[in-house]
Enzyme design. Structure first.
Site, PDB file in Angstrom:
ATOM      1  CG  ASP A 264      -2.029  -0.772   1.066  1.00  0.00           C
ATOM      2  OD1 ASP A 264      -2.424  -1.247  -0.046  1.00  0.00           O
ATOM      3  OD2 ASP A 264      -3.080  -0.717   1.959  1.00  0.00           O
ATOM      4  CG  ASP A 417       1.828 -24.267  19.367  1.00  0.00           C
ATOM      5  OD1 ASP A 417       2.050 -24.460  20.399  1.00  0.00           O
ATOM      6  OD2 ASP A 417       2.361 -24.900  18.601  1.00  0.00           O
TER       7      ASP A 417
END
Length: 657
Positions: A264, A417
């Site tokens: 961007d 996790d």
């Protein structure tokens, strides 16, 4: 010289008079004691001469001393005046040096600053009034309206009545509400820490059903799912190369992975550099594409949404998202994707963050305390006991079907996790950290406003709804910045001038100290910084409160996305060097980098008006506390005011000479 000659002549004249007196003594036979008169006259004359001489010298020395003192005072005044004028010019230059976008970004903060400035004026006037009362001894025996001796005493007696009957009761009620919120939030923090201890004691951790073999010779490509890796970036001139390199050296079959560089950037030079880097890895056989949007609609979320609309995305099962400053290890995908195997209800694997520059300065050390507690305690406890928590926006792997089913980025059901870490970079300047915190605390309030009814109507359990609404949004994102700013920056200074409303010492010092110890437990090496951490967190409550209000009510810069400034810190493994040595053909840096480095702007130290105004408020209140001998309140106000002053002068974090 003329005065010395005058003294010599005077001495010679006295000697002549002595000789003449001696002649009269021996020649005069009369009984008249003329010698006595002559002797006395001679002695007195010598004594007066010595005294006059000493007085003359002393007067001359005193004159020179005072002349030197006047010169020193004049030079000091000139130095102070020059320094003050230079300071004023520097302040005006720093304030006016903001770009138009930054001035637009802090339009709401300007209104907030005006409120704080009015509060500062009121506090200073109250201090002057109290100093006048203290000088008259009214702190020992307060005057009454009936027994007022003069107009000042009459006004002060009326002020005591107004303060006790009309101002102190509502302030005490607000104090009690904030104390209650403070205790609720403290209990929540304590329960999180106890939950974390239980997880450590029971050794609870996510376990994958299988592991990928590290032997590259025996690889069945069909066992590796199709993975889309997205790197959204915007003018990331410092980190674009190392982030792209870290992804492209992933230990994953190249035909089963596609890397999307979602740029961007509005800087054409940065765009050209990123294109050259992408082309370089394409020639090495990596499946990597470059996408650039002309209109930055929706900022990062809009960038990700636009990339997911590509036709080839339907061929991929998972998407991994990394911000531009993240440097995942080569085995990142091999450690995260096995958790999805055999668990179709799993939507997200979120990895924790670790930081390459956590010991860079005091600011990065304090950030490390907060983020370590977030990942080691908040995320882990929510993931184990509630099976529901927020996505951190990066360093996570999503099941694409789960994203499609929940309608985008508004609602998530996730599991994490905690054994997998992803290297990233902390903001090293207060300006970058302030903008990051503003975005992090404004965004949840926007999400809460937009998705509240969707959460109520969702099919998830009541426990998860309650956790999301009351704990995640209300308690940790709304209540925490509200009570911390109101309690320590507004109520505490006011109670010094309205002593009828009291704030207990255990609220000011003891409970915050215990909570700070709990926050710092996951990062035990940071224990020496526990006091700066406590004071700095109270200082940051101003930014968080401002962001919370602007996000909740759509004020000012609530929808403005400011990219966090990075410096391009590399991890210890130096992933770029690994990528260069892996192939026979080394990576040649583009010639555009030389022109880019010349055009980089150096950061300037800033002055933060809200923090400076609050510093003077707290220091003024500490002086009032000193007059009333309030012990712990004085020390807290003094140290907290000094911390606000240090932050307001931009003396924390990255420094610019």
């Amino acid at each position: 010289m003329s005065r010395q000659q005058h003294y010599e002549f005077q001495e010679w004249w006295n000697k002549q008079r002595e000789n003449h007196s001696s002649e009269l003594l021996f020649n005069d036979k009369s009984e008249t004691p003329n010698f006595l008169a002559v002797e006395l006259g001679s002695a007195v004359g010598n004594h007066d001469l010595r005294v006059d001489k000493e007085r003359t010298r002393s007067a001359r020395q005193i004159k020179h001393v005072w002349l030197l003192k006047l010169i020193q005072i004049a030079s000091s005044l000139a130095y102070v005046t020059t320094g003050f004028v230079s300071l004023v010019k520097t302040v005006n230059r720093r304030i006016s040096a903001d770009s138009p976008s930054e001035r637009l970004l802090y339009r709401f903060e300007t209104r907030f600053y005006r409120v704080i400035k009015v509060f500062l004026v009121i506090v200073v006037l109250l201090l002057v009034f109290e100093l006048l009362a203290y000088s008259r001894g009214w702190h020992f025996s307060p005057p009454t309206v009936r027994r007022a001796a003069d107009l000042v005493e009459y006004v002060y007696a009326h002020w005591l009545e107004i303060r006790a009957n009309y101002l102190a009761p509502p302030l005490q009620n607000l104090t009690n509400v904030c104390i209650l919120l403070f205790l609720v939030q403290s209990v929540d923090r304590l329960l999180l820490v106890l939950g974390c201890f239980w997880i450590k004691f029971k050794r609870i951790k996510p376990v994958a059903e299988f592991e990928y073999s590290s032997d590259s010779g025996d690889v069945n490509v069909e066992d590796y799912p199709m993975v889309l890796v997205q790197i959204p970036m915007c003018n990331e001139r410092e980190v674009y190369q190392q982030s792209i390199s870290a992804i492209c050296v992933q230990d994953w079959p190249r035909e089963r992975m596609l890397v999307q560089i979602l740029d961007d950037s509005d800087d054409t030079t940065v765009q050209a550099l990123i294109k050259v880097e992408v082309s370089k890895w394409q020639h090495r056989g990596v499946h990597i594409v470059y996408r650039h949007r002309l209109v930055r609609t929706g900022y990062k979320a809009g960038n990700l949404k636009s990339a997911m609309n590509c036709d080839y995305v339907k061929d991929y099962e998972f998407v991994a998202i990394f911000d531009a400053d993240f440097q995942p290890a080569p085995d990142f995908l091999k450690k995260t994707l096995p958790h999805f195997k055999g668990n179709d209800e799993l939507a997200l694997v979120q990895t924790r963050w670790c930081f390459v520059n956590k010991d860079e300065n005091l600011l990065t050390r304090l950030q490390n305390i907060n983020l370590t507690f977030h990942f080691e305690v908040e995320q882990q406890v929510n993931g184990v006991f509630i099976n529901f928590f927020g996505f951190n926006g990066t360093a996570g792997v999503w099941r694409i079907k789960a994203l499609e089913d929940c309608g985008g980025w508004l609602e998530r059901t996730t599991v994490e996790d905690m054994d997998i870490a992803c290297m990233c970079e902390l903001p090293e300047s207060y300006a970058a950290y302030k903008k990051q915190q503003h975005r992090w605390h404004s965004g949840p309030m926007q999400l809460f406003r937009l998705c509240f009814m969707d959460i109520i109507r969702s099919k998830v359990s009541f426990l998860k709804k309650a956790n999301l609404i009351f704990l995640f949004f209300l308690l940790r994102k709304l209540v925490l910045p509200f009570y911390s700013f109101t309690l320590f920056c507004i109520i505490l200074p006011l109670t010094m001038f309205l002593p009828e409303a009291q704030l207990p010492a255990w609220v000011v010092c003891y409970i915050p100290g215990i909570i700070s110890v709990l926050n710092i437990l996951p990062a035990p090496r940071s224990f020496p910084f526990i006091v700066p951490y406590l004071l700095f967190e109270n200082t940051m409550s101003v930014t968080k409160f401002n962001a919370m209000i602007s996000g909740l009510f759509k004020l000012g810069s609530s929808y403005e996305w400011v990219v966090t400034k990075k410096l391009g810190r590399s991890s210890e493994s130096d992933l770029l060097a690994c990528a260069e040595t892996e192939e026979e053909t080394p990576i040649h840096r583009s010639s555009l980098e030389s022109s880019l480095s010349d055009s980089r702007k150096k950061r300037k130290n800033c002055l933060y008006r809200k923090e400076l105004a609050l510093a003077f408020i707290l220091l003024t209140a500490s002086l009032r506390s000193l007059l009333s001998a309030q012990g712990i309140h004085f020390y807290f106000l003094l140290f907290q005011g000094v911390t606000f002053l240090v932050v307001g002068l931009d003396l924390i974090g990255e420094q610019v000479s």
